[in-house]
Design an enzyme around this catalytic site. Structure first.
Site, PDB file in Angstrom:
ATOM      1  N   GLY A 161      20.484  26.533 -31.649  1.00 14.06           N
ATOM      2  CA  GLY A 161      19.671  26.436 -32.970  1.00 14.06           C
ATOM      3  C   GLY A 161      20.217  25.251 -33.707  1.00 14.06           C
ATOM      4  N   GLU A 162      20.517  25.493 -35.040  1.00 10.00           N
ATOM      5  CA  GLU A 162      21.082  24.559 -36.093  1.00 10.00           C
ATOM      6  C   GLU A 162      20.270  23.358 -36.376  1.00 10.00           C
ATOM      7  OE1 GLU A 162      25.145  24.180 -35.334  1.00 10.00           O
ATOM      8  OE2 GLU A 162      25.676  26.377 -35.117  1.00 10.00           O
TER       9      GLU A 162
END
Length: 338
Positions: free
Chosen positions: A305-306
């Site tokens: 993610g991120e």
């Protein structure tokens, strides 16, 4: 900055007259691409990618100079159900890590030459457990959509959005299932690393949420309100704002794609300004991309993610744009076109 909406009806109205790409700029890019010192089609998808970018930024010989990355963070009531390998406190801790420059995405943004910001969304006030009630009220949904909308820089020539929120792969799985149908098991994956009984419990949470809200899943924004989270809504708001401003978007992984899918469900053309940065290791991500008709640029087995995969894909887009705009034509180079 375009004035944000203040009601859900106002957000829905955004999709009544979405701006289109600049046809003249796209035609100029196609013409230039055909004159460059290379065999026709030899740069493969890079050629299509550069032409797509040219049409959205409105230049037949574009530059990519101001990529913007925004990470939205939110907390989820369902995190208390043990759906993640990490406790809810990690959301706040990771926001601090982002702001201190210590996370993977900070390093990737530096390498990509992208400005990054973090927007924390009421972390002290998790959404409701969606197995018991809608995750958000309508007012909370509007506030989160507007936070995403307002985070977009008008001067950006590319947008990447990412997320942080313990429990948000569960919310994304529920949103995907709510939008496209299918069982909870088809859409629920390991997320932060749950397996065995914990994965079975996570899947059950998604199934319970779908059952509770079954009568309201015909409206994509109700799916987002009832089963999503603040950071998912904020990403949707930011991607919609980018479309209104004709800012190209690179989508990240499963959670970002689930957020974007809400816009696609409202209007099938809503994501014409977006490409898929990568296909993640979260099991349902390829199926979700297929629903959107998006072919990923990268496949690296990421599941962080991120915005990590999308930021890596900035380099691919930079390469595509550099070739279209920087290569010499046959006439300029004095090379026979054949």
């Amino acid at each position: 900055m375009l004035a944000p909406f203040t009601t859900l009806a106002g957000f829905r109205a955004v999709f009544d007259a979405l701006p289109q790409r600049d046809a003249a700029a796209e035609a100029a890019a196609i013409e230039r691409n055909g004159q460059l010192t290379k065999p026709k089609g030899s740069l493969g998808r890079l050629e299509d990618l550069a032409i797509w970018y040219a049409g959205w930024v409105g230049s037949g010989r574009p530059a990519l100079e101001r990529p913007q990355v925004v990470i939205f963070a939110g907390n989820h009531g369902i995190a208390a159900r043990g759906v993640s390998a990490f406790p809810p406190d990690v959301t706040v801790q990771m926001v601090a890590n982002f702001r201190a420059g210590g996370a993977a995405i900070n390093q990737l943004c530096r390498a990509a030459g992208a400005e990054m910001s973090v927007v924390a969304l009421d972390l002290d006030r998790p959404t409701q457990d969606f197995t018991q009630a809608p995750a958000m009220t309508e007012e909370e949904l509007v506030a989160a959509l507007a936070a995403g909308w307002e985070a977009v820089d008008d001067a950006a020539d590319l947008l990447v959005v990412g997320e942080m929120g313990i429990g948000n792969t569960t919310a994304a799985a529920a949103v995907a299932a709510g939008l496209f149908g299918g069982s909870a098991g088809e859409w629920t994956g390991r997320g932060s690393g749950v397996e065995g009984a914990a994965l079975e419990g996570k899947t059950l949470v998604v199934a319970q949420g779908l059952e509770l809200h079954a009568d309201h899943l015909g409206d994509p924004l109700e799916v987002l309100r009832r089963l999503g989270g603040r950071e998912l809504a904020a990403m949707a708001g930011a991607i919609a704002r980018a479309r209104v401003g004709r800012i190209p978007v690179i989508l990240d992984g499963f959670i970002c794609t689930a957020s974007a899918a809400v816009l696609h469900a409202i209007s099938p053309s809503a994501l014409d300004h977006a490409v898929a940065g990568h296909s993640s290791a979260e099991g349902a991500h390829p199926a979700l991309l297929a629903k959107l008709g998006k072919e990923p640029l990268l496949m690296l087995g990421l599941r962080l993610g991120e915005a990590s995969g999308a930021v890596l894909a900035i380099g691919v887009l930079r390469g595509a744009v550099a070739c279209l705009s920087g290569m010499a034509t046959f006439a300029e180079a004095g090379v026979s076109a054949g």
